[in-house]
Design an enzyme around this catalytic site. Structure first.
Site, short mmCIF file in Angstrom:
data_model
loop_
_atom_site.label_atom_id
_atom_site.label_comp_id
_atom_site.label_asym_id
_atom_site.label_seq_id
_atom_site.Cartn_x
_atom_site.Cartn_y
_atom_site.Cartn_z
N ARG A 1 12.43 -5.70 4.92
CA ARG A 1 12.22 -4.27 4.62
C ARG A 1 13.13 -3.37 5.46
O ARG A 1 13.29 -3.55 6.65
CB ARG A 1 10.75 -3.94 4.91
CG ARG A 1 10.40 -2.49 4.71
CD ARG A 1 8.93 -2.30 4.55
NE ARG A 1 8.20 -2.30 5.81
CZ ARG A 1 6.91 -2.00 5.91
NH1 ARG A 1 6.20 -1.75 4.84
NH2 ARG A 1 6.31 -2.03 7.09
N ARG B 1 12.14 -1.51 10.95
CA ARG B 1 11.10 -1.15 11.92
C ARG B 1 11.01 -2.24 12.99
O ARG B 1 11.07 -3.42 12.67
CB ARG B 1 9.76 -1.03 11.19
CG ARG B 1 9.57 0.33 10.58
CD ARG B 1 8.37 0.38 9.69
NE ARG B 1 7.15 -0.11 10.33
CZ ARG B 1 5.96 -0.08 9.74
NH1 ARG B 1 5.83 0.41 8.54
NH2 ARG B 1 4.89 -0.55 10.35
N ARG C 1 0.44 -8.71 13.70
CA ARG C 1 -0.21 -7.64 12.94
C ARG C 1 -1.16 -8.24 11.90
O ARG C 1 -2.24 -7.69 11.63
CB ARG C 1 0.83 -6.76 12.26
CG ARG C 1 1.55 -5.85 13.25
CD ARG C 1 2.84 -5.30 12.68
NE ARG C 1 2.66 -4.39 11.57
CZ ARG C 1 3.62 -4.10 10.69
NH1 ARG C 1 4.80 -4.68 10.78
NH2 ARG C 1 3.38 -3.27 9.72
N LYS D 1 0.82 -1.21 0.00
CA LYS D 1 0.00 0.00 0.00
C LYS D 1 0.86 1.27 0.00
O LYS D 1 0.59 2.20 -0.74
CB LYS D 1 -0.92 0.05 1.24
CG LYS D 1 -1.81 -1.14 1.43
CD LYS D 1 -2.74 -0.94 2.62
CE LYS D 1 -2.04 -0.75 3.95
NZ LYS D 1 -1.35 -1.97 4.45
N ARG E 1 -8.92 1.31 9.65
CA ARG E 1 -8.60 -0.09 9.95
C ARG E 1 -9.69 -0.77 10.73
O ARG E 1 -9.60 -1.97 10.99
CB ARG E 1 -7.31 -0.14 10.75
CG ARG E 1 -6.04 -0.33 9.92
CD ARG E 1 -4.91 -0.13 10.85
NE ARG E 1 -3.70 -0.80 10.63
CZ ARG E 1 -2.62 -0.24 10.10
NH1 ARG E 1 -2.67 0.95 9.58
NH2 ARG E 1 -1.49 -0.90 10.08
P1 AMP Z 1 1.47 0.79 9.54
O1 AMP Z 1 2.70 1.59 9.26
O2 AMP Z 1 0.29 1.25 8.74
O3 AMP Z 1 1.71 -0.68 9.47
O4 AMP Z 1 1.07 1.12 11.08
C1 AMP Z 1 1.96 0.82 12.13
C2 AMP Z 1 1.20 0.76 13.43
O5 AMP Z 1 0.57 2.03 13.69
C3 AMP Z 1 0.06 -0.25 13.49
O6 AMP Z 1 0.51 -1.57 13.78
C4 AMP Z 1 -0.80 0.35 14.60
O7 AMP Z 1 -0.23 0.12 15.87
C5 AMP Z 1 -0.69 1.84 14.33
N1 AMP Z 1 -1.74 2.33 13.39
C6 AMP Z 1 -1.55 2.90 12.17
N2 AMP Z 1 -2.72 3.22 11.59
C7 AMP Z 1 -3.69 2.84 12.47
C8 AMP Z 1 -5.11 2.88 12.45
N3 AMP Z 1 -5.81 3.37 11.40
N4 AMP Z 1 -5.78 2.38 13.53
C9 AMP Z 1 -5.12 1.90 14.59
N5 AMP Z 1 -3.78 1.79 14.68
C10 AMP Z 1 -3.06 2.28 13.62
#
Ligand code: AMP
Length: 222
Positions: free
Chosen positions: A127, A160, A171, A13, A88
């Site tokens: 990554r 990360r 996740r 994404k 989400r």
């Molecule tokens: P991502 O980079 O999108 O994988 O997000 C990393 C982390 O940020 C996730 O595992 C959540 O802990 C938090 N996070 C990001 N976006 C959201 C969202 N829309 N709702 C809840 N937690 C989020």
């Protein structure tokens, strides 16, 4: 265009959102990046969310919705955006609809990145991202020119903390439980388009541009 990108972590994404944002002049809003920036700056919000992120759990809806509605209120963003990593949960999707309705606006399209688990694991555990500018690299498929260094800026590449195998699996489980209903929510609204997240980035990008053109969302020449 107002676009949402849905899909499990590692579905591609972020890469597509960046490419599309450049091509279509959209604001790329990635909630994960926004929260990581807060954690890095050790703000009150950053301290509140760091534990959830480290464990690979979702941050509570109220916190996420507050942040995103602030962002969508900005004139430079509200006109045209690609939302990456939001919504989400169904509660977040409803809050987004309500925020857009207050602006007399609505989403144009929602992309659902379908990606097999083995592809996701391979991608995420390899990554690397630039600490300074956020550019994404991969130990096998997208190596930087100099090891550990960003090609675009003087930044260092880091992994990360939530890209370790056990956290990635958590996740993914969280995604299936909480975010799969979001896919159904947008399917019911007729906005959902399924895309092949396992495809190589440029191939998928070209397919998305074709899709937008056939939907009448993109009119410029190829
Ligand atoms: P991502 O980079 O999108 O994988 O997000 C990393 C982390 O940020 C996730 O595992 C959540 O802990 C938090 N996070 C990001 N976006 C959201 C969202 N829309 N709702 C809840 N937690 C989020």
């Amino acid at each position: 265009m107002k676009l949402v990108l849905l899909g499990p972590p590692g579905a591609g994404k972020g890469t597509q959102a960046e490419l599309l944002a450049r091509r279509l002049r959209l604001a790329h809003v990635a909630t994960g990046d926004l929260f990581r920036a807060e954690v890095k700056r050790a703000t009150a919000l950053g301290r509140q969310v760091a534990g959830f992120m480290r464990r690979g759990e979702l941050i509570p809806d109220a916190v996420v919705v507050r942040l995103i509605t602030q962002h969508l209120g900005r004139p430079a963003i509200r006109r045209a955006f690609a939302l990456d990593g939001f919504p989400r949960t169904v509660a977040q999707a409803r809050a987004l609809d309500a925020a857009l309705a207050r602006q007399h606006a609505a989403l144009d399209v929602v992309l659902d990145f379908q990606t097999p688990t083995d592809v996701i694991l391979r991608r995420l555990t390899g990554r690397w991202i630039c600490r300074a500018c956020g550019a994404i690299y991969h130990a096998v498929t997208m190596r930087p020119k100099a090891p550990g260094r960003c090609d675009r800026c003087p930044g260092r590449l880091v992994q990360r903390v939530d890209d370790q195998r056990a956290t990635v699996l958590r996740r993914l489980a969280v995604y299936r439980r909480q975010s799969a209903p979001v896919v159904r929510y947008y399917a019911r609204q007729g906005l959902l388009r399924r895309v092949r997240g396992e495809w190589e980035a440029q191939r998928l990008y070209r397919a998305l541009v074709r899709l937008f053109r056939t939907q009448g969302l993109l009119r410029d020449p190829a």
